[in-house]
Motif scaffolding. Structure first.
Motif, mmCIF file in Angstrom:
data_model
loop_
_atom_site.group_PDB
_atom_site.id
_atom_site.type_symbol
_atom_site.label_atom_id
_atom_site.label_comp_id
_atom_site.label_asym_id
_atom_site.label_seq_id
_atom_site.Cartn_x
_atom_site.Cartn_y
_atom_site.Cartn_z
ATOM 1 N N PRO A 245 0.821 -1.221 0.000
ATOM 2 C CA PRO A 245 0.000 0.000 0.000
ATOM 3 C C PRO A 245 0.848 1.260 0.000
ATOM 4 N N GLU A 246 0.281 2.298 -0.634
ATOM 5 C CA GLU A 246 1.004 3.572 -0.676
ATOM 6 C C GLU A 246 0.604 4.466 0.487
ATOM 7 N N HIS A 247 -0.654 4.314 0.911
ATOM 8 C CA HIS A 247 -1.182 5.234 1.921
ATOM 9 C C HIS A 247 -0.876 4.730 3.333
ATOM 10 N N THR A 248 -0.526 5.656 4.201
ATOM 11 C CA THR A 248 -0.146 5.254 5.569
ATOM 12 C C THR A 248 -1.307 4.589 6.315
ATOM 13 N N TYR A 249 -2.539 5.010 6.005
ATOM 14 C CA TYR A 249 -3.700 4.403 6.676
ATOM 15 C C TYR A 249 -3.786 2.905 6.333
ATOM 16 N N THR A 250 -3.609 2.576 5.044
ATOM 17 C CA THR A 250 -3.657 1.170 4.627
ATOM 18 C C THR A 250 -2.481 0.409 5.238
ATOM 19 N N GLN A 251 -1.330 1.067 5.293
ATOM 20 C CA GLN A 251 -0.158 0.422 5.907
ATOM 21 C C GLN A 251 -0.445 0.099 7.368
ATOM 22 N N LYS A 252 -1.162 1.005 8.030
ATOM 23 C CA LYS A 252 -1.494 0.793 9.439
ATOM 24 C C LYS A 252 -2.498 -0.367 9.580
ATOM 25 N N LEU A 253 -3.486 -0.414 8.671
ATOM 26 C CA LEU A 253 -4.450 -1.534 8.706
ATOM 27 C C LEU A 253 -3.712 -2.861 8.592
ATOM 28 N N LEU A 254 -2.732 -2.876 7.684
ATOM 29 C CA LEU A 254 -1.948 -4.102 7.474
ATOM 30 C C LEU A 254 -1.109 -4.428 8.701
ATOM 31 N N ALA A 255 -0.552 -3.394 9.296
ATOM 32 C CA ALA A 255 0.310 -3.613 10.459
ATOM 33 C C ALA A 255 -0.484 -4.163 11.634
ATOM 34 N N ASP A 256 -1.800 -3.883 11.647
ATOM 35 C CA ASP A 256 -2.635 -4.339 12.755
ATOM 36 C C ASP A 256 -3.028 -5.814 12.646
ATOM 37 N N VAL A 257 -2.752 -6.431 11.487
ATOM 38 C CA VAL A 257 -3.094 -7.845 11.335
ATOM 39 C C VAL A 257 -2.234 -8.641 12.307
ATOM 40 N N PRO A 258 -2.844 -9.479 13.158
ATOM 41 C CA PRO A 258 -2.028 -10.225 14.128
ATOM 42 C C PRO A 258 -0.984 -11.089 13.425
ATOM 43 N N LYS A 259 0.223 -11.037 13.943
ATOM 44 C CA LYS A 259 1.290 -11.834 13.332
ATOM 45 C C LYS A 259 1.707 -12.908 14.333
ATOM 46 N N LEU A 260 1.075 -14.060 14.201
ATOM 47 C CA LEU A 260 1.321 -15.120 15.165
ATOM 48 C C LEU A 260 2.765 -15.604 15.128
ATOM 49 N N HIS A 261 3.349 -15.560 13.892
ATOM 50 C CA HIS A 261 4.723 -16.054 13.780
ATOM 51 C C HIS A 261 5.704 -15.169 14.543
ATOM 52 N N GLU A 262 5.294 -13.898 14.801
ATOM 53 C CA GLU A 262 6.205 -13.030 15.553
ATOM 54 C C GLU A 262 6.060 -13.255 17.053
ATOM 55 N N LYS A 263 4.883 -13.738 17.454
ATOM 56 C CA LYS A 263 4.666 -13.963 18.876
ATOM 57 C C LYS A 263 5.458 -15.192 19.338
ATOM 58 N N TRP A 264 5.483 -16.210 18.474
ATOM 59 C CA TRP A 264 6.183 -17.438 18.834
ATOM 60 C C TRP A 264 7.436 -17.549 17.976
#
Ligand SMILES: Nc1ncnc2c1ncn2[C@@H]1O[C@H](COP(=O)(O)OP(=O)(O)OP(=O)(O)O)[C@@H](O)[C@H]1O
Ligand SMILES: [Mg+2]
Length: 281
Positions: A245-264
């Protein structure tokens, strides 16, 4: 009904909806503002955005539940409000968010399927009607003997949502508006529902898929329209908008997706790394 031809089916053109309320109609809330996008025949466009961004407002104008304050919705070259109601709803149908609320609890679920067939201009024999219902149920992965003759409260939300998809198959519209169709379905049935939505597309039915879930949008959509506080802030091919995404809002939406692989952190000692050290008594 579906011509199979390519090209624009739906055009939402500079759509603005301002809600007015209060005794003197002095309270104004902007539902959506200057929203424009195209939806081609047979494609799935996702309308993506956080709660209150205006997605349902756009859907409700497309469904003619209310008129826009300004702008227009063009279906197949004509203003959507210019169609006689019966013709419009032969072309545009909805899959509801709440499958439980979509059924009358006094009637067996078969009724919505028979009514869908009766809604069509074409007349079918009793044998044909039965055959069509069996086929539609089969396509959405339902066993007719498990659902026909039952009352809504005897079926799960996922089963009811599939019956509503079978209803759409029987109606054969050009366009389906699916507003958060999985939000009231338990997680284990969600993927099945999404796959059956893709099945509708394979049959030439176009879809406006409304969600706040980036993962679901990426799974089903050909193109994405991202909304924030009533406005479209980014749109384009789903691959591009959702993965780069180009827009920061869309980037933020994407960043909010839970990343289970980062938790474990599975690469090291198989211990959860996101838990603060001082909480590990
Ligand atoms: N009938 C209404 N009267 C007044 N304001 C409304 C009405 N419906 C929606 N709104 C307002 O319009 C804005 C957009 O709402 P809308 O329901 O379209 O958002 P949404 O993106 O569908 O949100 P959600 O993801 O929560 O369903 C919000 O500020 C909402 O409060
Ligand atoms: Mg909504």
């Amino acid at each position: 009904m579906n011509s199979g031809a390519s090209g624009t089916l739906l055009e939402v053109r500079e759509l603005t909806k301002v809600y007015t309320s209060g005794y003197l109609k002095t309270t104004h809330v902007v539902g959506c503002q200057d929203v424009s996008f195209l939806l081609d025949r047979g494609e799935i466009v996702t309308l993506l955005g956080e709660s209150g961004s205006g997605k349902t407002t756009v859907a409700n104008v497309v469904l003619r539940l209310f008129k826009p304050t300004s702008g227009e919705v063009i279906l197949d070259g004509k203003d959507n409000f210019s169609y006689p109601p019966r013709e419009y709803y032969a072309r545009v149908q909805q899959i509801f968010q709440d499958p439980y609320g979509s059924f009358n609890y006094f009637y067996r679920v078969d009724r919505v399927l028979h009514k869908a067939i009766a809604f069509r201009k074409q007349r079918f024999s009793t044998g044909d009607r039965k055959q069509r219902i069996l086929e539609a149920l089969d396509i959405v992965g339902l066993n007719a003997s498990e659902v026909l003759g039952r009352y809504p409260h005897q079926l799960s939300g996922g089963q009811l949502q599939r019956i509503l998809m079978a209803r759409v198959l029987l109606l054969e519209p050009q366009l389906v508006i699916a507003d958060e169709p999985t939000s009231m379905i338990d997680a284990s049935s969600r993927a099945g529902i999404l796959n059956h939505l893709l099945g509708l597309r394979e049959r030439g039915i176009a879809m406006l898929f409304i969600t706040h879930d980036v993962g679901q949008a990426a799974y089903v959509a050909d193109r994405a329209v991202v909304m924030d506080t009533g406005r479209v802030i980014e749109q384009g091919p789903a691959d591009k908008v959702l993965f780069a995404p180009e827009h920061t809002y869309t980037q933020k939406l994407l960043a909010d997706v839970p990343k289970l692989h980062e938790k474990w952190d599975l690469s090291t000692d198989h211990e959860p790394t996101a838990v603060p050290a001082d909480s590990q008594g």
